[in-house]
Design a protein around this motif. Structure first.
Motif, PDB file in Angstrom:
ATOM      1  N   MET A   1      30.779  38.654  -4.531  1.00  0.00           N
ATOM      2  CA  MET A   1      29.619  37.828  -4.845  1.00  0.00           C
ATOM      3  C   MET A   1      28.553  38.030  -3.773  1.00  0.00           C
ATOM      4  SD  MET A   1      28.057  35.424  -6.663  1.00  0.00           S
ATOM      5  CE  MET A   1      29.268  34.552  -7.645  1.00  0.00           C
ATOM      6  N   ILE A   2      27.352  38.435  -4.203  1.00  0.00           N
ATOM      7  CA  ILE A   2      26.211  38.492  -3.300  1.00  0.00           C
ATOM      8  C   ILE A   2      25.585  37.108  -3.323  1.00  0.00           C
ATOM      9  CG2 ILE A   2      23.993  39.583  -2.826  1.00  0.00           C
ATOM     10  CD1 ILE A   2      25.003  42.052  -4.346  1.00  0.00           C
ATOM     11  N   VAL A   3      25.631  36.394  -2.198  1.00  0.00           N
ATOM     12  CA  VAL A   3      25.253  34.983  -2.169  1.00  0.00           C
ATOM     13  C   VAL A   3      23.831  34.748  -1.668  1.00  0.00           C
ATOM     14  CG1 VAL A   3      27.654  34.266  -1.881  1.00  0.00           C
ATOM     15  CG2 VAL A   3      26.209  34.620   0.146  1.00  0.00           C
ATOM     16  N   GLY A   4      23.143  35.766  -1.193  1.00  0.00           N
ATOM     17  CA  GLY A   4      21.781  35.603  -0.680  1.00  0.00           C
ATOM     18  C   GLY A   4      21.436  36.766   0.229  1.00  0.00           C
ATOM     19  N   ALA A   5      20.281  36.668   0.849  1.00  0.00           N
ATOM     20  CA  ALA A   5      19.328  35.571   0.730  1.00  0.00           C
ATOM     21  C   ALA A   5      18.287  35.894  -0.339  1.00  0.00           C
ATOM     22  CB  ALA A   5      18.619  35.343   2.069  1.00  0.00           C
ATOM     23  N   GLN A   6      17.600  34.855  -0.774  1.00  0.00           N
ATOM     24  CA  GLN A   6      16.531  35.051  -1.743  1.00  0.00           C
ATOM     25  C   GLN A   6      15.458  35.956  -1.144  1.00  0.00           C
ATOM     26  OE1 GLN A   6      13.275  32.589  -1.900  1.00  0.00           O
ATOM     27  NE2 GLN A   6      13.357  32.133  -4.072  1.00  0.00           N
ATOM     28  N   LYS A   7      14.916  36.878  -1.963  1.00  0.00           N
ATOM     29  CA  LYS A   7      13.889  37.838  -1.554  1.00  0.00           C
ATOM     30  C   LYS A   7      14.384  38.756  -0.439  1.00  0.00           C
ATOM     31  CE  LYS A   7      10.923  37.972  -3.574  1.00  0.00           C
ATOM     32  NZ  LYS A   7      10.871  38.637  -4.907  1.00  0.00           N
ATOM     33  N   ALA A   8      15.649  39.174  -0.532  1.00  0.00           N
ATOM     34  CA  ALA A   8      16.226  40.050   0.491  1.00  0.00           C
ATOM     35  C   ALA A   8      16.905  41.265  -0.129  1.00  0.00           C
ATOM     36  CB  ALA A   8      17.214  39.267   1.359  1.00  0.00           C
ATOM     37  N   GLY A   9      16.398  41.740  -1.253  1.00  0.00           N
ATOM     38  CA  GLY A   9      16.949  42.954  -1.852  1.00  0.00           C
ATOM     39  C   GLY A   9      18.258  42.755  -2.572  1.00  0.00           C
ATOM     40  N   THR A  10      18.584  41.514  -2.932  1.00  0.00           N
ATOM     41  CA  THR A  10      19.885  41.253  -3.552  1.00  0.00           C
ATOM     42  C   THR A  10      20.011  41.865  -4.941  1.00  0.00           C
ATOM     43  OG1 THR A  10      19.046  39.103  -4.321  1.00  0.00           O
ATOM     44  CG2 THR A  10      20.283  39.121  -2.254  1.00  0.00           C
ATOM     45  N   THR A  11      18.915  41.854  -5.710  1.00  0.00           N
ATOM     46  CA  THR A  11      18.976  42.434  -7.056  1.00  0.00           C
ATOM     47  C   THR A  11      19.213  43.937  -6.985  1.00  0.00           C
ATOM     48  OG1 THR A  11      17.493  40.726  -7.935  1.00  0.00           O
ATOM     49  CG2 THR A  11      17.740  42.735  -9.237  1.00  0.00           C
TER      50      THR A  11
END
Length: 287
Positions: free
Chosen positions: A1-11
């Motif tokens: 599970m990739i849990v974060g961070a938002q706006k950190a290249g997770t997609t």
């Protein structure tokens, strides 16, 4: 599970890892099951059908919920669901993440104030203000990491600096494959950047779209029943693309930059002490 961070290249990272033949990921940007009360109450089999319609029991699931690291009830649910789950937490320079989050909300039409509103939010420090939580609170990584460690031991949590990831994404994919005990010779295509924030054509359109695609909108529920599989999400993404341009936003204004650097310095230093990783470069102005 990739849990974060938002706006950190997770997609992007989710999609890179999902190319591995032993792994399966979801088309949607977010796997909301652990943070969305209604989805959680509907049960895991329904979520599995929604996000992984072609699930093969021989494959390993890679899911991404970029806000899970700030959602303690969601972390608790994940722990109870799979205590052996491995977590990836991508950490982006908090100044950059804050500005990118502001621009994203501006694109959606959720905020219309100029960027100096961030200065006022810092001064007020009102945790009940959603803008504080989105722009500032989500960048306080040391605080959130402490909560993550309450539920998952450090050996099950892999921390990645955003600047390192975008520099050598294939290497980090290889590291995660090795960590998971998979064939690490597989090299995914990491040339495409996903979900980048660019200037929109119309903030008004963005605000209308935000309402139309909200899970609380009855129209969204109708779309889910009419459109097969993941088509409702694909339609939503097509509607978003209409409003996007290739133009990038200007860099963060220096006045706001300096205030954010000062505000986050103590938090960055605490993060370095907690993790043994060096985040001191985040305290300096970009060259």
């Amino acid at each position: 599970m990739i849990v974060g961070a938002q706006k950190a290249g997770t997609t992007s990272f989710k999609n890179y890892l999902g190319q591995h033949p032993a792994l399966t990921t979801h088309y949607q940007k977010e796997f909301a099951y652990f943070v969305d009360d209604s989805e959680f109450q509907s049960g895991y089999p329904e979520a599995l059908s929604k996000y992984f319609p072609k699930y093969d029991q021989n494959s390993i699931l890679i899911a991404k919920s970029a806000g899970l690291y700030i959602h303690e009830p969601g972390l608790k649910r994940l722990k109870e669901h799979n205590p052996d789950c491995k977590l990836v937490f991508i950490l982006r320079n908090p100044v950059e993440r804050t500005y990118s989050s502001y621009l994203m909300e501006k694109n959606y039409g959720a905020i219309r104030e100029p960027v100096d509103v961030i200065d006022k939010i810092i001064q007020k420090k009102d945790s009940t203000d959603w803008r504080y939580e989105f722009f500032i609170g989500m960048s306080l990584y040391a605080h959130h990491l402490e909560i993550v460690y309450r539920y998952f031991p450090k050996e099950q949590v892999r921390l990645i600096r955003f600047e390192d990831l975008i520099s050598t994404p294939a290497n980090y994919c290889k590291n995660i494959f090795e960590w998971m005990g998979l064939d690490s010779d597989f090299v995914p295509d990491t040339t495409v950047r996903h979900n980048e924030t660019t200037v929109t054509r119309s903030q008004t359109y963005g605000k209308i779209l935000l309402r139309v695609l909200s899970n609380k909108n009855p129209l969204k529920s109708v779309m889910r029943h009419i459109l097969p599989g993941q088509m409702d999400y694909r339609v939503g993404e097509a509607m978003r693309r209409i409003n996007r341009t290739e133009k990038k936003y200007d860099p963060i204004p220096e006045k706001t930059l300096l205030k954010l650097l000062h505000f986050f310095e103590a938090h960055n230093n605490k993060l370095s002490q907690m993790t043994g990783l060096d985040f001191s470069s985040w305290n300096n102005k970009p060259e």
